[in-house]
Design a protein around this motif. Structure first.
Motif, PDB file in Angstrom:
ATOM      1  N   TYR A 102       0.830  -1.205   0.000  1.00 18.88           N
ATOM      2  CA  TYR A 102       0.000   0.000   0.000  1.00 18.88           C
ATOM      3  C   TYR A 102       0.865   1.256   0.000  1.00 18.88           C
ATOM      4  CZ  TYR A 102      -4.259   2.658   0.374  1.00 18.88           C
ATOM      5  OH  TYR A 102      -5.296   3.516   0.097  1.00 18.88           O
ATOM      6  N   HIS A 103       0.412   2.259  -0.743  1.00 23.05           N
ATOM      7  CA  HIS A 103       1.266   3.415  -1.041  1.00 23.05           C
ATOM      8  C   HIS A 103       1.488   4.350   0.131  1.00 23.05           C
ATOM      9  CE1 HIS A 103      -2.859   4.842  -1.779  1.00 23.05           C
ATOM     10  NE2 HIS A 103      -2.405   6.033  -1.436  1.00 23.05           N
ATOM     11  N   GLY A 104       0.676   4.252   1.189  1.00 21.53           N
ATOM     12  CA  GLY A 104       0.847   5.168   2.315  1.00 21.53           C
ATOM     13  C   GLY A 104       0.561   4.494   3.636  1.00 21.53           C
ATOM     14  N   ILE A 105       1.162   5.022   4.711  1.00 19.68           N
ATOM     15  CA  ILE A 105       0.930   4.466   6.050  1.00 19.68           C
ATOM     16  C   ILE A 105       0.554   5.582   7.018  1.00 19.68           C
ATOM     17  CG2 ILE A 105       2.397   2.439   5.752  1.00 19.68           C
ATOM     18  CD1 ILE A 105       4.616   3.958   7.260  1.00 19.68           C
ATOM     19  N   GLY A 106      -0.158   6.591   6.489  1.00 23.55           N
ATOM     20  CA  GLY A 106      -0.514   7.749   7.303  1.00 23.55           C
ATOM     21  C   GLY A 106      -1.774   7.551   8.109  1.00 23.55           C
ATOM     22  N   LEU A 107      -2.622   8.575   8.116  1.00 20.12           N
ATOM     23  CA  LEU A 107      -3.757   8.608   9.028  1.00 20.12           C
ATOM     24  C   LEU A 107      -5.114   8.498   8.328  1.00 20.12           C
ATOM     25  CD1 LEU A 107      -2.468  11.475  11.364  1.00 20.12           C
ATOM     26  CD2 LEU A 107      -2.551   9.033  11.888  1.00 20.12           C
ATOM     27  N   LYS A 108      -5.126   8.059   7.072  1.00 16.13           N
ATOM     28  CA  LYS A 108      -6.384   7.979   6.343  1.00 16.13           C
ATOM     29  C   LYS A 108      -6.978   6.570   6.399  1.00 16.13           C
ATOM     30  CE  LYS A 108      -5.411  11.826   3.238  1.00 16.13           C
ATOM     31  NZ  LYS A 108      -5.290  12.293   1.838  1.00 16.13           N
ATOM     32  N   GLN A 109      -8.307   6.513   6.473  1.00 16.65           N
ATOM     33  CA  GLN A 109      -9.013   5.239   6.555  1.00 16.65           C
ATOM     34  C   GLN A 109      -8.875   4.400   5.288  1.00 16.65           C
ATOM     35  OE1 GLN A 109     -10.438   3.580   8.843  1.00 16.65           O
ATOM     36  NE2 GLN A 109     -10.871   4.988  10.520  1.00 16.65           N
ATOM     37  N   SER A 110      -8.467   5.026   4.194  1.00 17.15           N
ATOM     38  CA  SER A 110      -8.335   4.281   2.938  1.00 17.15           C
ATOM     39  C   SER A 110      -7.376   3.101   3.068  1.00 17.15           C
ATOM     40  CB  SER A 110      -7.863   5.213   1.812  1.00 17.15           C
ATOM     41  OG  SER A 110      -6.621   5.809   2.136  1.00 17.15           O
ATOM     42  N   TYR A 111      -6.467   3.174   4.026  1.00 15.21           N
ATOM     43  CA  TYR A 111      -5.526   2.067   4.248  1.00 15.21           C
ATOM     44  C   TYR A 111      -6.283   0.758   4.461  1.00 15.21           C
ATOM     45  CZ  TYR A 111      -1.686  -0.642   6.312  1.00 15.21           C
ATOM     46  OH  TYR A 111      -0.742  -1.610   6.577  1.00 15.21           O
ATOM     47  N   TYR A 112      -7.425   0.827   5.152  1.00 20.42           N
ATOM     48  CA  TYR A 112      -8.197  -0.369   5.481  1.00 20.42           C
ATOM     49  C   TYR A 112      -9.254  -0.695   4.431  1.00 20.42           C
ATOM     50  CZ  TYR A 112      -6.203   1.065   9.949  1.00 20.42           C
ATOM     51  OH  TYR A 112      -5.340   1.476  10.929  1.00 20.42           O
ATOM     52  N   ASN A 113      -9.681   0.320   3.670  1.00 24.34           N
ATOM     53  CA  ASN A 113     -10.811   0.143   2.764  1.00 24.34           C
ATOM     54  C   ASN A 113     -10.415  -0.164   1.324  1.00 24.34           C
ATOM     55  OD1 ASN A 113     -12.363   0.887   5.000  1.00 24.34           O
ATOM     56  ND2 ASN A 113     -12.302   3.052   4.435  1.00 24.34           N
ATOM     57  N   ASP A 114      -9.211   0.215   0.936  1.00 26.91           N
ATOM     58  CA  ASP A 114      -8.769   0.042  -0.455  1.00 26.91           C
ATOM     59  C   ASP A 114      -8.200  -1.365  -0.622  1.00 26.91           C
ATOM     60  OD1 ASP A 114      -8.033   0.390  -3.047  1.00 26.91           O
ATOM     61  OD2 ASP A 114      -6.541   1.952  -2.678  1.00 26.91           O
ATOM     62  N   ILE A 115      -9.074  -2.309  -0.788  1.00 25.94           N
ATOM     63  CA  ILE A 115      -8.665  -3.714  -0.828  1.00 25.94           C
ATOM     64  C   ILE A 115      -9.594  -4.463  -1.783  1.00 25.94           C
ATOM     65  CG2 ILE A 115     -10.111  -4.468   1.102  1.00 25.94           C
ATOM     66  CD1 ILE A 115      -6.460  -5.578   0.378  1.00 25.94           C
ATOM     67  N   ASP A 116      -9.151  -5.628  -2.214  1.00 25.96           N
ATOM     68  CA  ASP A 116      -9.935  -6.441  -3.141  1.00 25.96           C
ATOM     69  C   ASP A 116      -9.613  -7.909  -2.846  1.00 25.96           C
ATOM     70  OD1 ASP A 116     -10.280  -7.932  -5.915  1.00 25.96           O
ATOM     71  OD2 ASP A 116     -11.434  -6.072  -6.046  1.00 25.96           O
ATOM     72  N   SER A 117     -10.589  -8.753  -3.012  1.00 25.06           N
ATOM     73  CA  SER A 117     -10.388 -10.172  -2.719  1.00 25.06           C
ATOM     74  C   SER A 117      -9.364 -10.812  -3.661  1.00 25.06           C
ATOM     75  CB  SER A 117     -11.721 -10.925  -2.828  1.00 25.06           C
ATOM     76  OG  SER A 117     -12.271 -10.774  -4.126  1.00 25.06           O
TER      77      SER A 117
END
Length: 362
Positions: A102-117
């Motif tokens: 994943y391109h970032g490890i900051g403070l945005k929730q996208s870290y957990y939501n930007d995923i695919d099976s």
């Protein structure tokens, strides 16, 4: 040879991938290609292709995005590495091992939501994030550390302040804000004054250059760069912030991943919480909070926190004069947020990829 494609949804994903490419090249078992969507701005693509050429990495390109995707899919890569879901399902075939760094490890929730099976293996930078991802139902995780930071262990000091037009007798502040929410608007009147006694290197987010709604940020900072001799704006062609960590004495950021990456350096960090929010987020503040990992944000104890832009100079001077303040917290945070700071995250990931391929997965 194992055929690998690194799909760069944006130019700024490349620094995460370069250490992995280097490790694969070192092992001599991989044929490496890279690509970027045809829909990206022309200048961004030009920098990407030039950088890959300098790295001796072959690129896949086409002016038509659908044809680019089909060309990649037809090439039947053994491994495709991505930094977000993006075009993943359009470029992999049934036998491709799909890997996410994943391109970032900051403070945005996208870290957990930007995923695919379809992701077969996801690189994770810390045990705490492993636990969070598992709680969100994610699988196929491997604890590696953050690959982008690997070069920091052996970072050379070839970059000199003089080459940037800065004063080598002054301490250097690295300001690396996010594009949104951002502290830029609040700090614009302050940075010039701060530069009278310190050097300031400003590294903007890729979107501050190439996204129309954020381009005002690079325009405003460019004016500062011209007006103050001790301010240096990193040009967009220097897309990799890693070398600037080495020449700086202190980092100022807001919700950017840089705040966590800089832990590698064990140098003072200032976390700015003075944001300029869009009207809809001021009126409906809960919508903004939903985009932020509030628990992670509140847990940050390794940085000096700043909610009033006017206090920036005094906090910077304190951090530069007393760099050992919060050192214990920073050292503890290295383990909490980066797992290991041994420069071997890419090696662990390539080991995991090789193991998956050996198992015949998928």
């Amino acid at each position: 040879m194992i055929k690998v494609l690194f799909e760069n949804h944006h130019l700024y994903y490349l620094p995460n991938f370069i250490p992995i490419m280097s490790e694969m090249n070192r092992r001599g078992e991989y044929e490496i290609h890279a690509s970027i969507p045809a829909t990206m701005p022309e200048e961004e693509k030009a920098i990407f292709y030039k950088s890959c050429n300098e790295l001796n990495i072959q690129t896949i390109s086409n002016d038509d995005e659908a044809k680019r995707n089909q060309s990649i899919k037809d090439s039947a890569y053994d491994v495709v590495v991505v930094g977000n879901v993006g075009q993943l399902n359009q470029i992999v075939n049934d036998k491709t091992l799909a890997v996410m760094v994943y391109h970032g490890i900051g403070l945005k929730q996208s870290y957990y939501n930007d995923i695919d099976s379809r992701i077969d293996l996801r690189s994770v930078e810390s045990e705490s994030r492993m636990s969070e991802l598992k709680a969100h139902g994610h699988q196929n995780l491997v604890l590696t550390g953050f690959t982008k930071c690997d070069p920091l262990l052996t970072l050379d000091q070839e970059m000199k302040l003089g080459s940037l037009g800065l004063n080598h007798n002054q301490k250097t502040v690295l300001y690396a804000p996010s594009f949104y929410p951002t502290s830029i608007d609040q700090f614009l009147p302050i940075l010039g004054k701060l530069s009278y006694e310190t050097n300031i290197i400003i590294k903007l987010h890729n979107f501050s250059w190439y996204q129309n709604q954020y381009a005002y940020q690079s325009e405003a900072i460019s004016k500062l760069d011209s007006a103050f001799e001790n301010i240096y704006l990193v040009p967009p062609k220097d897309y990799n912030i890693i070398p600037y960590y080495g020449v700086s004495d202190l980092l100022v950021s807001d919700i950017s991943s840089t705040m966590f990456e800089y832990l590698y350096m064990n140098k003072p960090i200032i976390m700015a919480e003075c944001f300029s929010l869009r009207l809809k987020h001021r009126l409906f503040h809960k919508r903004f909070l939903m985009k932020i990992d509030q628990e992670r944000m509140e847990a940050v104890d390794f940085a000096f926190r700043l909610d009033n832009a006017e206090d920036l100079p005094s906090l910077v001077y304190h951090g530069l004069e007393y760099p050992m303040d919060l050192e214990n917290e920073r050292l503890a945070a290295q383990t909490q947020y980066l797992s290991r700071v041994d420069g071997k995250a890419s090696s662990r990931l390539v080991d995991a990829i090789a193991e998956k391929l050996l198992e015949g997965h998928p």
